[in-house]
Design an enzyme around this catalytic site. Structure first.
Site, PDB file in Angstrom:
ATOM      1  N   LYS A 182       0.922  -1.319  -0.096  1.00 13.19           N
ATOM      2  CA  LYS A 182       0.132  -0.170   0.150  1.00 13.19           C
ATOM      3  C   LYS A 182       0.949   1.331  -0.093  1.00 13.19           C
ATOM      4  O   LYS A 182       1.939   1.365   0.565  1.00 13.19           O
ATOM      5  CB  LYS A 182      -0.944  -0.046   1.300  1.00 13.19           C
TER       6      LYS A 182
ATOM      7  N   SER B 289      -9.704   1.456   3.382  1.00  7.76           N
ATOM      8  CA  SER B 289      -8.759   2.369   2.529  1.00  7.76           C
ATOM      9  C   SER B 289      -7.974   1.615   1.482  1.00  7.76           C
ATOM     10  O   SER B 289      -7.220   1.966   0.729  1.00  7.76           O
ATOM     11  CB  SER B 289      -8.093   3.101   3.149  1.00  7.76           C
TER      12      SER B 289
ATOM     13  N   SER C 207      -9.925  -1.354   7.114  1.00  7.76           N
ATOM     14  CA  SER C 207      -9.267  -1.056   6.029  1.00  7.76           C
ATOM     15  C   SER C 207      -8.588  -2.054   5.127  1.00  7.76           C
ATOM     16  O   SER C 207      -8.188  -2.050   3.988  1.00  7.76           O
ATOM     17  CB  SER C 207      -8.234   0.186   5.996  1.00  7.76           C
TER      18      SER C 207
END
Length: 529
Positions: free
Chosen positions: A129, A211, A235
């Site tokens: 990420k 996210s 997330s």
């Protein structure tokens, strides 16, 4: 066809002179269910597209047998990314690719030939990420244009672990900007730097979740073997459920937070997102470790593992006491999702699980708030920015806010009300509101929440539909695993989530693997373009 491919790989590895010994742990064991669709593209007799839909063990078997190389795997993933990510109505899952990926693959191929593999991740391309720092030619931005030119001075601890294991960090994934902590109006999967992530199961129709949206979309689409996401509250679990993936949100402190752009020190953690439970277990083992710079990891000493694969047990559901929590989902689960959840319950019972129905978490009706996140965000972000190289001018949350205002057309499509509210806190974590909220979160999520439910009903874990209930587990710092659980009539993926006590990852992996092997519900998306 799958059995033919299995025999081709197995016979080749068995009869050819071995270039290196197989792992004593047997990590090259082949499983036919690792392979999915076939096509006419053949590499050494094995369909390359099947390998890109395969599990990590199968990839290692193909590497061991000489069917492919890490370089060829890396090139194949890059070709798929080129075809489906940015082109036309692409998925927009990748924020940046590692320019050294092929060089790293070449080096690891050579090392495999000379010394053998370091670990089950040796030569395996993975994605991380965009809020996880890397000291290489890639930026670390958390999806923010304000940090688009930011280079970290050193690797995050989890990146060090991945490199030590021999993984190829192929690139970074797009994400909801600032891990969904910039604006109450921002949709899941959008960032000012990377744009809008799209769900490969229904681009433009189905929610990507957040996210770790790009990590979810990328792995579902076969852009890498696995990915590392991060979670403060849902997330990892939410995008995993939305992309028919396995996601593990670890116990707080099992995985180091050093070098990860934070939201809340009391809840943040990185964790694996993968196609299969086995892959998530392999990746989790590579991420763990006591980090002298992260005090939370000290509590994991003697309770963490570098190899979680021994907990893969097809009979893991037999005798497991599982509490079924419906109250979190009664008003959220749709009519299309309810029969899918009931089908899950039948599978669990058929595999010997003991279901304790209608579990209520004692504190679930209490007042909950997000005050802790606002206070800890300013403190954590300022600390992260202060450690960037001195040449980078943005040093505080206030600097981020001002930069965004000066570049509002590009940076503030959805505003920044969360950033501004967080900046109004003192940043010292001494406020009475913060301390009261933090203590209340611990009490309501643990002693009056999950622990009370576990103890009252003598449960091994709790079961939630989709990712409903992720918030209370996040506040407690307890682990959860998300698993594919079917598809709505529209094709929208549906998932389930098991939550356990602190450091119960072995139990969750055992239960999750048993359910996965009994159901085999995941179906790859049909990529467009």
């Amino acid at each position: 066809m799958r059995l033919i491919v299995e025999k081709m790989i197995s016979l080749f590895v068995f009869y050819r002179p071995a270039l290196f010994p197989l792992s004593q742990k047997g990590f090259l064991t082949f499983r036919p269910e690792d392979l999915h669709n076939t096509n006419d593209l053949m590499k050494g007799g094995v369909p390359m597209n099947d390998l890109l839909e395969a599990g990590i063990r199968t990839l290692q078997k193909a590497l061991a047998g000489g069917f492919t190389t890490s370089r060829e795997l890396t090139l194949a993933y890059l070709e798929r990314i080129a075809a489906h990510d940015k082109r036309g109505a692409g998925l927009n899952a990748i924020s940046e690719l590692n320019p050294d990926a092929l060089h790293i693959a070449d080096a690891l191929d050579r090392e495999r030939l000379i010394r053998g593999p370091r670990s089950p991740l040796h030569g395996i391309p993975v994605l991380i990420k965009d809020n996880i720092a890397t000291a290489d030619q890639m930026h670390t931005s958390a999806g923010s244009l304000a940090l688009a030119d930011s280079y970290a001075g050193r690797d995050a601890f989890v990146v060090q672990q991945l490199r030590s294991a021999g993984a190829i960090i192929l690139g970074k994934t797009n994400m909801t900007e600032w891990a969904n902590f910039i604006s109450t109006a921002m949709p899941n999967g959008y960032s000012s730097r990377g744009g809008q992530v799209r769900n490969p199961y229904g681009p433009g129709r189905f929610d990507t979740g957040g996210s770790s949206s790009g990590s979810g979309a990328a792995i579902a689409a076969g852009f890498a073997a696995a990915a590392v996401g991060t979670e403060t509250s849902g997330s990892i679990l939410n995008p995993s459920a939305n992309h028919s993936l396995v996601g593990i949100k670890p116990t707080l402190g099992l995985v180091s937070r050093t070098g990860i752009i934070p939201i809340a020190t009391s809840q943040d953690t990185a964790g694996p997102m993968a196609l299969f439970v086995e892959d998530a277990a392999i990746l989790l083992g590579a991420l763990t470790g006591v980090d002298s710079e992260d005090p939370a990891t000290g509590a994991s000493a003697g309770r963490s593992y570098t190899d979680y694969t021994p907990f893969l047990d097809k009979s893991g559901l037999r005798g497991a006491r599982i509490g079924v929590v419906r109250t979190f989902a009664d008003d959220v689960m749709t009519d299309d999702q309810r029969p899918l959840f009931e089908a899950v319950l039948r599978i669990l019972q058929e595999q010997g699980a003991i279901l304790v129905e209608n579990i209520r978490i004692p504190s679930e009706q209490e007042t909950w708030d997000s005050s802790v996140l606002y206070y800890e965000f300013k403190s954590g972000v300022n600390a992260y920015l202060s450690r960037l190289p001195a040449s980078f001018s943005i040093r505080t949350l206030g600097d981020i806010i001002e930069w965004n205002k000066e570049n509002a057309d590009a940076a503030l499509r959805y505003g920044q009300d969360i950033l501004e509210k967080a900046d109004q806190t003192g940043g010292s974590l001494t406020e009475a509101e913060y301390l009261d909220s933090r203590l209340r979160d611990l009490r309501q999520s643990r002693t009056e929440g999950l622990d009370a439910a576990f103890d009252q009903h003598q449960l091994d874990c709790l079961l939630f539909p989709h990712d409903f209930g992720a918030d209370i587990a996040a506040k407690a710092g307890y682990p959860s695993i998300s698993l594919p659980a079917g598809y709505e009539p529209s094709g929208n993926p549906f998932g389930i989530m098991f939550t356990g006590r602190a450091y119960s990852e072995p139990l969750l992996i055992r239960i999750g693997y048993s359910f996965e092997q009994a159901s085999l519900l995941r179906v790859p998306p049909q990529l467009q373009g």
